[in-house]
Design a protein around this motif. Structure first.
Motif, PDB file in Angstrom:
ATOM      1  N   ILE A  35      37.892  42.700  46.981  1.00 22.19           N
ATOM      2  CA  ILE A  35      36.935  43.514  46.235  1.00 22.19           C
ATOM      3  C   ILE A  35      35.520  42.968  46.407  1.00 22.19           C
ATOM      4  N   LEU A  36      35.376  41.664  46.245  1.00 22.50           N
ATOM      5  CA  LEU A  36      34.047  41.054  46.242  1.00 22.50           C
ATOM      6  C   LEU A  36      33.504  40.733  47.624  1.00 22.50           C
ATOM      7  N   GLY A  38      35.327  41.479  50.817  1.00 16.69           N
ATOM      8  CA  GLY A  38      35.802  42.283  51.938  1.00 16.69           C
ATOM      9  C   GLY A  38      36.768  41.549  52.857  1.00 16.69           C
ATOM     10  N   ALA A  91      39.222  48.853  41.213  1.00 14.25           N
ATOM     11  CA  ALA A  91      38.050  48.203  41.812  1.00 14.25           C
ATOM     12  C   ALA A  91      38.209  48.099  43.326  1.00 14.25           C
ATOM     13  N   PHE A  92      39.422  47.827  43.794  1.00  6.81           N
ATOM     14  CA  PHE A  92      39.677  47.749  45.231  1.00  6.81           C
ATOM     15  C   PHE A  92      39.436  49.105  45.884  1.00  6.81           C
ATOM     16  N   GLU A  94      37.498  51.495  44.836  1.00  5.03           N
ATOM     17  CA  GLU A  94      36.056  51.747  44.815  1.00  5.03           C
ATOM     18  C   GLU A  94      35.346  50.945  45.909  1.00  5.03           C
ATOM     19  N   ALA A  95      35.746  49.698  46.083  1.00  4.69           N
ATOM     20  CA  ALA A  95      35.149  48.862  47.138  1.00  4.69           C
ATOM     21  C   ALA A  95      35.440  49.445  48.512  1.00  4.69           C
ATOM     22  N   GLN A  96      36.651  49.981  48.688  1.00  2.15           N
ATOM     23  CA  GLN A  96      37.011  50.591  49.966  1.00  2.15           C
ATOM     24  C   GLN A  96      36.159  51.824  50.250  1.00  2.15           C
ATOM     25  N   LYS A  98      33.102  52.332  49.119  1.00  6.28           N
ATOM     26  CA  LYS A  98      31.730  51.887  49.389  1.00  6.28           C
ATOM     27  C   LYS A  98      31.594  51.222  50.752  1.00  6.28           C
ATOM     28  N   HIS A  99      32.611  50.478  51.146  1.00  2.00           N
ATOM     29  CA  HIS A  99      32.574  49.694  52.387  1.00  2.00           C
ATOM     30  C   HIS A  99      33.889  49.861  53.137  1.00  2.00           C
ATOM     31  N   THR A 103      37.065  45.610  55.255  1.00  2.00           N
ATOM     32  CA  THR A 103      38.348  45.146  54.757  1.00  2.00           C
ATOM     33  C   THR A 103      38.738  43.810  55.355  1.00  2.00           C
TER      34      THR A 103
END
Length: 105
Positions: A35-36, A38, A91-92, A94-96, A98-99, A103
């Motif tokens: 999450i933080l 990548g 959160a994972f 959402e992170a995926q 955004k970016h 991964t």
């Protein structure tokens, strides 16, 4: 090009990172790293195996993970990695979004 001294310094820093993750912060969950940052320990194992293969050394996924975790992955997972919480999974995701390429793999 890197000179041999730079390679030694980089290797020492990598060993210190592994020590930190194995001994000082095994509580930090892989999903939180993903999450933080990548990437996670499994990503490090994949990169380790790819680097070995680039040098002509055959290594299994399990061997690479043991090099990163300091023990067989399933053993480490049983001792240190509880199931991801719904909040972590959200959160994972959402992170995926955004970016999507961050991964680590």
């Amino acid at each position: 090009m890197t000179d041999p001294e730079t390679t030694h310094i980089e290797a020492a820093a990598f060993r210190r990172l592994l020590q930190h993750l194995m001994q000082e912060r095994p509580d930090v969950q892989n999903i939180d790293l993903m999450i933080l940052a990548g990437f996670c320990r499994n990503c490090l194992a994949d990169w380790y195996r790819e680097a070995a293969e680039a040098r002509g050394i055959t290594m299994t996924k399990e061997e690479a993970r043991e090099a990163i975790y300091g023990q067989p992955f399933e053993q480490w997972k049983a001792a240190h990695q509880p199931p991801a919480t719904p909040e972590q999974l959200q959160a994972f995701e959402e992170a995926q979004r955004k970016h999507p390429r961050a991964t680590g793999r």
